[in-house]
Design a protein around this motif. Sequence first.
Motif, short mmCIF file in Angstrom:
data_model
loop_
_atom_site.label_atom_id
_atom_site.label_comp_id
_atom_site.label_asym_id
_atom_site.label_seq_id
_atom_site.Cartn_x
_atom_site.Cartn_y
_atom_site.Cartn_z
N VAL A 279 0.85 -1.19 0.00
CA VAL A 279 0.00 0.00 0.00
C VAL A 279 0.88 1.24 0.00
O VAL A 279 1.81 1.36 0.81
N ALA A 282 -0.76 6.51 1.36
CA ALA A 282 -1.57 6.72 2.55
C ALA A 282 -1.08 7.95 3.30
O ALA A 282 0.00 8.48 3.03
N SER A 287 -1.31 4.22 8.83
CA SER A 287 -2.54 4.14 8.05
C SER A 287 -2.40 3.12 6.92
O SER A 287 -3.30 2.31 6.67
N ILE A 291 -4.62 -0.38 6.28
CA ILE A 291 -5.28 -0.68 5.01
C ILE A 291 -4.80 -2.01 4.45
O ILE A 291 -5.60 -2.85 4.02
N ALA A 319 -10.03 -1.62 0.89
CA ALA A 319 -9.29 -0.44 1.33
C ALA A 319 -10.25 0.64 1.81
O ALA A 319 -9.94 1.39 2.75
N ILE A 326 -8.66 7.72 2.64
CA ILE A 326 -8.09 7.50 1.32
C ILE A 326 -8.66 8.56 0.38
O ILE A 326 -9.61 9.28 0.73
N GLU A 327 -8.09 8.67 -0.80
CA GLU A 327 -8.59 9.60 -1.83
C GLU A 327 -9.10 8.77 -2.99
O GLU A 327 -8.33 8.36 -3.87
N VAL A 331 -7.15 6.43 -6.27
CA VAL A 331 -6.89 5.02 -5.98
C VAL A 331 -6.55 4.27 -7.27
O VAL A 331 -7.27 4.38 -8.28
N VAL A 370 -3.48 4.53 -2.60
CA VAL A 370 -4.76 5.02 -2.04
C VAL A 370 -4.82 6.54 -1.96
O VAL A 370 -5.78 7.08 -1.40
N GLY A 371 -3.84 7.24 -2.50
CA GLY A 371 -3.87 8.70 -2.45
C GLY A 371 -2.52 9.29 -2.75
O GLY A 371 -1.65 8.65 -3.34
#
Length: 397
Positions: A279, A282, A287, A291, A319, A326-327, A331, A370-371
């Motif tokens: 991941v 984040a 964080s 996730i 997620a 997250i954004e 993603v 995720v962002g």
Amino acid sequence: MSKSSIYLPAGFRFAGVTCGIKASGKPDVSLIVSDRPLVAAGVYTTNQIVAAPVVLCRSRTPSSTVRAVVTNSGNANACTGSQGDADAKAMCAHVASLVGCDETDVLVMSTGVIGKLLPMEKVKSGIEHAVAELADREEAFFAAAEAIRTTDKDRKTESRELELGGESIRIAAMAKGAGMIAPNMATMLSVICTDASIEPKEANAMLRRVARVSYNRVSVDGHTSTNDTLLLLASGTGTPLQGDSLCLFEQELTELAIQLAKQLVEDGEGATHVMQIRVTGATNDASAETIAKTVAASPLVKTAITGGDPNWGRMVSAAGYAGEPIEPAKVSLRVCEELIYENGTPLKFDAASLSATMKEHPQVNLDLCVGGGNGEAVYWSSDLTTDYVRFNSEYTT
């Protein structure tokens, strides 16, 4: 180095024998002994229901005087009340009387079925047999590693040799675990032996850092056990490692622990694949870890990996419910290095081809952004098969 050889650190002797705890007749008593005082540190299960050996070991680590670790497999000595506590102490006392040390300088680990009292006459006989078999040879180390297994398909060992300050330092480690694998700790027993010289306080802090990015980053079934124990034993008599040498040693120790932790997942009960979940993006590393752990624990993601199903919806949505920010519009997801979801939008891809790739590789990599943050984490998990369900539905019957 092959699986049949090991870098053995100086100052240790090992043994693994059969005493009759296991109905199968397989080895079930393991012993590690040093003729000199060892620095010892431990990290243990966070389950509130803990086995008697965990309670005892917690009270005796960190230490600079440990001389031995005795382990039995086939019986967890957990949820056994005051008799279980007495039996754990008796195992230590018996080892101490045979190797010539104080009983408080012996550590104990147990693994197996919960809720049954140890057959202590068999255990004591096994300890006596193990003491007689102690040796500083590879065969003895592997015998000790065999004797801590329960449902493991294979023994799990790793070793390293490195040069620090003009001296050769060796690390050799063993672990067991195939089911009840989840952080914190990952359900398992593991002992890491080294001839490096480390202060108890530093060894304790180092082991916790190492565990966080290795044993606490793996999952098979999300079930944290009552007996999880990770021990670091150091026999070195020279000047304790400091500065760059200490950092280099910790790096090597971390890599070794990650490889052992991955072996736990590879040997997960019924497992056919390992997921590596990375991941990125984040808000912070913690964080990202949450996730990754959430994706790793999802039964829908696990079964998708089992079937070779590149079902991005399961992976992305996991997620989304991890409880971390997250954004969604940023993603993206790669499966086996193939980008199939980008900036919140699915991409066209050859599902049949990607499925075939997933099925033929024992490790399936999921790379999830995720962002736009700097947080990242890597996590390992096994898939979920009908063999896992079948085995665990019949475990005690």
